[in-house]
Design a protein around this motif. Structure first.
Motif, PDB file in Angstrom:
ATOM      1  N   GLY A 130       0.957  -1.439   0.261  1.00 56.92           N
ATOM      2  CA  GLY A 130      -0.091  -0.053   0.113  1.00 56.92           C
ATOM      3  C   GLY A 130       1.073   1.440  -0.141  1.00 56.92           C
ATOM      4  N   THR A 131       1.979   1.001   0.229  1.00 55.83           N
ATOM      5  CA  THR A 131       2.492   2.905   0.487  1.00 55.83           C
ATOM      6  C   THR A 131       3.650   2.776  -0.245  1.00 55.83           C
ATOM      7  N   CYS A 132       3.838   3.740  -1.527  1.00 56.05           N
ATOM      8  CA  CYS A 132       4.785   3.947  -2.840  1.00 56.05           C
ATOM      9  C   CYS A 132       5.127   5.772  -2.460  1.00 56.05           C
ATOM     10  N   THR A 153      -4.914   4.480  -2.368  1.00 57.03           N
ATOM     11  CA  THR A 153      -5.130   2.935  -3.301  1.00 57.03           C
ATOM     12  C   THR A 153      -6.482   2.643  -3.290  1.00 57.03           C
ATOM     13  N   GLY A 154      -6.452   1.745  -4.419  1.00 51.88           N
ATOM     14  CA  GLY A 154      -7.192   0.908  -4.151  1.00 51.88           C
ATOM     15  C   GLY A 154      -8.727   1.180  -4.472  1.00 51.88           C
ATOM     16  N   HIS A 155      -9.748   0.448  -3.849  1.00 49.64           N
ATOM     17  CA  HIS A 155     -11.307   1.261  -4.930  1.00 49.64           C
ATOM     18  C   HIS A 155     -11.718   2.721  -5.018  1.00 49.64           C
ATOM     19  N   VAL A 161      -5.441   2.385   2.446  1.00 50.19           N
ATOM     20  CA  VAL A 161      -6.279   0.969   1.186  1.00 50.19           C
ATOM     21  C   VAL A 161      -7.877   0.689   1.359  1.00 50.19           C
ATOM     22  N   ARG A 180      -4.906 -12.878   0.721  1.00 46.54           N
ATOM     23  CA  ARG A 180      -3.584 -12.059  -0.183  1.00 46.54           C
ATOM     24  C   ARG A 180      -2.510 -11.860   1.702  1.00 46.54           C
ATOM     25  N   ILE A 181      -3.368 -10.945   1.732  1.00 48.47           N
ATOM     26  CA  ILE A 181      -3.195 -10.302   2.937  1.00 48.47           C
ATOM     27  C   ILE A 181      -1.601 -11.455   3.891  1.00 48.47           C
ATOM     28  N   ILE A 202      -2.321  -6.498  -2.504  1.00 51.38           N
ATOM     29  CA  ILE A 202      -3.656  -6.108  -1.404  1.00 51.38           C
ATOM     30  C   ILE A 202      -4.220  -5.177  -2.384  1.00 51.38           C
ATOM     31  N   SER A 203      -3.044  -4.242  -3.001  1.00 52.46           N
ATOM     32  CA  SER A 203      -3.377  -2.633  -3.938  1.00 52.46           C
ATOM     33  C   SER A 203      -3.737  -3.197  -5.099  1.00 52.46           C
ATOM     34  N   LEU A 239      -4.287  -6.254  -5.910  1.00 53.88           N
ATOM     35  CA  LEU A 239      -5.214  -7.504  -6.365  1.00 53.88           C
ATOM     36  C   LEU A 239      -6.885  -6.606  -6.600  1.00 53.88           C
ATOM     37  N   LEU A 240      -6.875  -5.445  -6.118  1.00 54.50           N
ATOM     38  CA  LEU A 240      -8.478  -4.652  -5.798  1.00 54.50           C
ATOM     39  C   LEU A 240      -8.536  -4.122  -7.437  1.00 54.50           C
ATOM     40  N   CYS A 258       2.021   1.427  -5.231  1.00 58.87           N
ATOM     41  CA  CYS A 258       0.437   1.288  -4.976  1.00 58.87           C
ATOM     42  C   CYS A 258      -0.322   1.866  -5.643  1.00 58.87           C
TER      43      CYS A 258
END
Lengths: 437, 160
Positions: free
Chosen positions: A95-97, A251-253, A326, A340-341, B86-87, B89-90, B128
């Motif tokens: 999750g980190t960038c 990140t994510g949706h 996330v 997944r984690i 995870i990121s 994957l989403l 991510c």
């Protein structure tokens, strides 16, 4: 070119040079107050530098959130041993960038942070430990280091101050565990990255058995603005017990994922809705990770009223962590997310401590079976039980990092585990079977 | 073992980087940079690096088995690393992984018969916010769509 458009809601302190033409060059840096903080610090006593950091309320940005000024004050300056500066650029927390962009767009800010740390603890040598996958950043940093040597901002008698400092890059070779400070030091010494027992802490016995200041990239990058504008100005940007801004990796949706520099204390829902442009496809929020996959998850209700700072997240039994946010929508299968984690932690456990090595592997096996529809009811409590037995029983926090999100998912999304029971297929159409490499 | 003059220069600089008597610190960077040039961490390379940093080959061996980027056997000319953490994957990174395996007919850490492409399902690569992401050797590709992946794999299969 930036990887994502900036947001008008950002407070750009560390990222203020991002997007400038040739932002990584020393010329751009010098034109925009670069290395002025070092010159100012060279006229201060070490105690004054550390005091300024304490006033700033800067806390470690790698995830642990330890007060930086206090950490630096633990280095025994009177020790006859050399002291070292080590930068943790082994950014690997899922999750980190953010350290990537800090180094790519403004490498000299990091170098200047290291110089000021050198002044504060009487260190004259340092290493930037960069994860192996970030090879192009080794080239970026090596170029910046060469420029700094050429223009007299590194090396002997820097700008006539009488202060000597050498700084080098060091590549990792693929290991999440090396982002943990004591494992990083083992790796820097050419060994397997297994954690050391503490105390002694790195401030006293660190790199090559010498006193060492070891901080995350973002922490060092915050130092020049603090020295230049004063600790109070930085503290005022944040909340009472944590100053400044945080580079937040959304990140994510969400519609506009990206790295954004936000004041500490920024409201979670405003971050999702306004900075991130809202949930992707107009879906509902289901789960939220505040700072990397090691943090306990929040459900949607817990996000209401939450702010992005250490205390707000601690009040919700989670952590601010590394800034890796996330966001998961209503279609996300939480069993799949937990699996997944856990696959990640089982892969990355270094194997040194048995509760972590065996616990992560056992949990991974249960979650695979569960997700495939072969779970039994007792597995749900068993997963929580195994996780709780890993907590606090390992040399480094990787065991906790695997256990904490698992406990939170099992507790907060228990009904999804129950839906998977008795061979019932995964209830989420979107979440297909996972390939097991 | 002989290396390019550029790599020799890099080694020489590396060995001076660490405190005197602590040259072992150069071991992992030397292995990484040498692997890029010679293709894998062979027994010959292990012995060479051991000699240069002043440890036994066994001490190098025990280190390399720990790090996921050090490969005892060569990967493809283009090592395609697909993140499914995870990121990613989403944003359907797992589907990209399945697509690549199917298209190339190989799996995790396997190489196509012509030696051109290898695949690896990797853990978080630090991209991510620009997911789904993949790396080809050290180059990042962000916001990868299935169509882009398809074209990329086609072009790597032909690229000189």
């Amino acid at each position: 070119m930036l990887y994502n458009e900036p947001s008008p809601l950002e407070t750009r302190i560390l990222s203020r040079r991002f997007g400038l033409p040739d932002s990584a060059s020393i010329d751009t840096y010098l034109r925009t107050d670069g290395y002025k903080a070092f010159l100012k610090a060279s006229g201060m006593t070490p105690e004054q530098i550390i005091e300024e950091l304490k006033i700033s309320n800067l806390r470690g940005r790698g995830g642990a959130g330890f007060p930086t000024g206090m950490k630096w004050s633990f280095v025994p300056r009177q020790s006859p041993k050399p002291k070292y500066i080590v930068v943790n650029a082994d950014e690997s927390e899922p999750g980190t960038c953010k350290d990537r962009v800090l180094m790519e767009y403004d490498p000299h800010q990091l170098i200047e942070g290291c110089l000021i740390a050198g002044l504060a603890v009487d260190a004259h040598k340092g290493w930037i430990y960069i994860r192996g996958e970030y090879r192009y950043l080794i080239e970026v940093m090596d170029k910046a280091l060469a420029e700094a040597y050429e223009k007299g901002w590194l090396g002997k008698n820097i700008q006539g101050t009488g202060f000597d400092f050498d700084l080098y890059t060091h590549t990792g070779a693929g290991a999440y565990e090396c982002g943990e400070e004591s494992a990083l030091l083992e790796s820097l010494e050419g060994k397997r990255g297994v954690p050391r027992i503490r105390p002694p802490f790195p401030a006293v016995v660190g790199a090559f058995q010498c006193p060492t200041v070891l901080n995350n990239v973002e922490t060092f990058c915050a130092v020049p603005p603090i020295i230049l504008n004063g600790g109070k100005a930085f503290a005022d940007l944040g909340v009472p017990k944590a100053g400044g801004t945080k580079l937040t990796c959304l990140t994510g949706h969400v519609n506009r994922p990206g790295v954004y520099e936000l004041r500490l204390g920024f409201p979670v829902m405003q971050m999702i809705e306004e900075v991130g442009g809202g949930m992707r496809n107009g879906k509902k929020l289901k789960a939220f990770i505040p700072g990397g996959s090691s943090c306990p998850l929040l459900n949607a209700a817990e996000c209401e009223g939450a702010t992005m700072d250490y205390d707000s997240m601690a009040a919700r039994k989670s952590m601010l962590g590394s800034g890796g946010v996330v966001v998961m929508d209503e279609d996300t299968c939480m069993v799949k997310a937990a699996l997944r984690i856990m696959r990640f932690y089982a892969h990355e456990s270094c194997g040194w401590c048995i509760p972590c090595r065996e616990g992560t592997t056992w949990l991974r096996k249960i979650l695979i079976r569960f997700h495939e529809g072969g779970g039994v009811r007792s597995d749900i409590d068993l997963m929580a039980d195994i996780s709780k037995n890993m907590l606090g029983r390992t040399f480094c926090p990787l065991g906790d990092a695997a256990a904490l999100p698992t406990i939170s998912i099992v507790e907060k999304f228990r009904e999804e585990f129950e839906d998977h029971l008795n061979g019932k297929p995964c209830p989420f159409e979107h979440a297909g079977q996972m390939v097991m490499a | 073992m002989t290396f390019s003059p550029e790599l020799e220069a890099r080694f020489e600089k590396l060995l001076r980087t660490y405190p005197p008597g602590r040259e072992r610190g150069a071991m992992i960077p030397m292995l990484m940079y040498a692997q890029d040039e010679v293709g894998s961490v062979s027994q010959e390379l292990i012995e060479e690096v051991a000699r240069r940093v002043g440890v036994t080959p066994l001490q190098v061996q025990e280190v390399i088995s720990y790090y996921s980027m050090l490969h005892p056997t060569p990967m493809g000319k283009y090592h395609v690393q697909i993140c499914t953490n995870i990121s990613c994957l989403l944003w359907d990174g797992d589907k990209l992984w399945e697509q690549a395996c199917k298209k190339l007919g190989i799996g995790h850490k396997e190489v196509t018969p012509d030696g051109r492409i290898s695949l690896e399902e990797v853990e978080c690569i630090g991209a991510c916010s620009w997911a789904p992401a993949i790396q080809v050797n050290y180059d990042f590709h962000h916001f990868v769509t299935p169509e882009q992946l398809d074209r990329l794999l086609d072009s790597l299969g032909k690229k000189q």
